[in-house]
Design an enzyme around this catalytic site. Structure first.
Site, PDB file in Angstrom:
ATOM      1  N   THR A  26       0.847  -1.191   0.000  1.00 46.87           N
ATOM      2  CA  THR A  26       0.000   0.000   0.000  1.00 46.87           C
ATOM      3  C   THR A  26       0.885   1.244   0.000  1.00 46.87           C
ATOM      4  O   THR A  26       1.938   1.254   0.627  1.00 46.87           O
ATOM      5  CB  THR A  26      -0.903   0.002   1.249  1.00 46.87           C
ATOM      6  OG1 THR A  26      -1.777  -1.128   1.189  1.00 46.87           O
ATOM      7  CG2 THR A  26      -1.730   1.273   1.342  1.00 46.87           C
ATOM      8  N   GLY A  27       0.453   2.283  -0.701  1.00 51.06           N
ATOM      9  CA  GLY A  27       1.205   3.536  -0.690  1.00 51.06           C
ATOM     10  C   GLY A  27       1.539   4.014  -2.084  1.00 51.06           C
ATOM     11  O   GLY A  27       1.314   3.323  -3.083  1.00 51.06           O
ATOM     12  N   GLY A  83       5.848  -0.118   0.578  1.00 50.23           N
ATOM     13  CA  GLY A  83       6.579   1.112   0.820  1.00 50.23           C
ATOM     14  C   GLY A  83       7.016   1.200   2.270  1.00 50.23           C
ATOM     15  O   GLY A  83       6.777   0.294   3.063  1.00 50.23           O
ATOM     16  N   ASP A  85       7.975   4.504   5.441  1.00 49.70           N
ATOM     17  CA  ASP A  85       8.036   5.934   5.746  1.00 49.70           C
ATOM     18  C   ASP A  85       9.428   6.374   6.185  1.00 49.70           C
ATOM     19  O   ASP A  85       9.818   7.517   5.968  1.00 49.70           O
ATOM     20  CB  ASP A  85       7.003   6.277   6.823  1.00 49.70           C
ATOM     21  CG  ASP A  85       5.591   5.964   6.349  1.00 49.70           C
ATOM     22  OD1 ASP A  85       5.168   6.542   5.329  1.00 49.70           O
ATOM     23  OD2 ASP A  85       4.916   5.124   6.972  1.00 49.70           O
ATOM     24  N   GLY A  98       0.047   5.475   5.947  1.00 45.10           N
ATOM     25  CA  GLY A  98      -1.243   5.369   5.277  1.00 45.10           C
ATOM     26  C   GLY A  98      -2.300   4.661   6.100  1.00 45.10           C
ATOM     27  O   GLY A  98      -3.439   4.506   5.656  1.00 45.10           O
ATOM     28  N   GLU A 104      -0.329  -4.761   6.782  1.00 48.71           N
ATOM     29  CA  GLU A 104       0.999  -4.835   6.164  1.00 48.71           C
ATOM     30  C   GLU A 104       1.911  -5.787   6.927  1.00 48.71           C
ATOM     31  O   GLU A 104       2.644  -6.582   6.332  1.00 48.71           O
ATOM     32  CB  GLU A 104       1.615  -3.432   6.096  1.00 48.71           C
ATOM     33  CG  GLU A 104       0.956  -2.545   5.055  1.00 48.71           C
ATOM     34  CD  GLU A 104       1.430  -1.103   5.102  1.00 48.71           C
ATOM     35  OE1 GLU A 104       1.293  -0.415   4.073  1.00 48.71           O
ATOM     36  OE2 GLU A 104       1.923  -0.652   6.157  1.00 48.71           O
ATOM     37  N   LYS A 122      13.357   8.881   2.334  1.00 49.31           N
ATOM     38  CA  LYS A 122      12.958   7.973   3.413  1.00 49.31           C
ATOM     39  C   LYS A 122      14.155   7.325   4.115  1.00 49.31           C
ATOM     40  O   LYS A 122      13.984   6.663   5.143  1.00 49.31           O
ATOM     41  CB  LYS A 122      12.033   6.879   2.856  1.00 49.31           C
ATOM     42  CG  LYS A 122      10.837   7.392   2.061  1.00 49.31           C
ATOM     43  CD  LYS A 122       9.921   8.239   2.911  1.00 49.31           C
ATOM     44  CE  LYS A 122       8.819   8.893   2.106  1.00 49.31           C
ATOM     45  NZ  LYS A 122       7.917   7.958   1.438  1.00 49.31           N
TER      46      LYS A 122
END
EC number: 5.3.1.6
Length: 223
Positions: A26-27, A83, A85, A98, A104, A122
């Site tokens: 996701t992302g 992904g 952060d 997110g 996840e 990141k």
């Protein structure tokens, strides 16, 4: 940067082969990975089964006609691309910006090859500038908030459009503004043993490979 994110997602998709069970992240960067898997399913006849990490990714994958299974129906995932952060030099990371951290981590745990696709911003020396998401059950969440506050963790309930953000699993997220996490493993252990915490966004030592999109192109980091 979107073009580089797309390149990172497409590059990650090259690790996916016929017959694999694939975790779909996701992302903003993982989005391009899922799109590329969908293209290969349609144009190349790629045969895979996807396991998604959020309702948003489920909708995307269904729109691309990627066959899906629930995490309940599989024991091992061949490769997951997602992904992050923040990522430190020891391959510890923060995820959950997110709001999908629980799903996840559920998908990441049985994965043989876990790959993150990120942009170079990141990469950090020490985790913590990005607020650490902690997913909590609603019941008792105010007390838990006060516990975090008493520890100096600078908590805040995540909100969206003026209301408390609710995860796909129906929980709240308390973001901890820690500035610097000196010992990610110790903090993860503390949160793992805190009643009311469902999951947290520390993914310590789980990832095998990080594909980094930067102004000079791609860099692939491996353990």
């Amino acid at each position: 940067m979107d073009e580089l994110k797309k390149l990172a997602g497409v590059t990650a998709a090259k690790y996916v082969k016929n017959g694999m069970i694939v975790g779909l992240g996701t992302g903003s960067t993982a989005y391009f990975f899922v799109e590329e898997i969908g293209r290969r399913v349609k144009e190349e006849g790629l045969q895979v089964v996807g396991v998604t990490t959020s309702n948003r990714t489920t909708e995307q994958a269904r729109g691309l006609a990627i066959p899906l299974k629930s995490a309940d129906d599989i024991d091992v995932i061949d490769v997951t691309v997602d992904g992050a952060d923040e990522v430190d030099p020891d391959f510890n990371g923060i995820k959950g910006g997110g709001g999908a951290l629980l799903m996840e981590k559920i998908v990441a745990t049985p994965t043989k090859e876990y790959i993150w696709v990120v942009d170079e911003s990141k990469l950090v020396e020490t985790l913590g500038a990005f607020k650490l998401p902690v997913e909590v059950v609603r019941y008792g969440s105010e007390r838990l908030f006060r516990v975090f506050k008493s520890k100096g963790y600078c908590p805040s309930f995540r909100e969206t459009e003026g209301d408390r953000f609710i995860t796909d699993m129906g929980n709240y997220i308390i973001d901890l503004d820690l500035k610097k996490i000196e010992d990610p493993k110790q903090l993860a252990n503390e949160l793992d043993h805190t009643v009311g915490v469902v999951e947290h966004g520390l993914f310590n030592g789980m990832v095998n490979k990080v594909i980094v999109a930067g102004k000079n192109g791609l860099d692939i980091l491996e353990k």
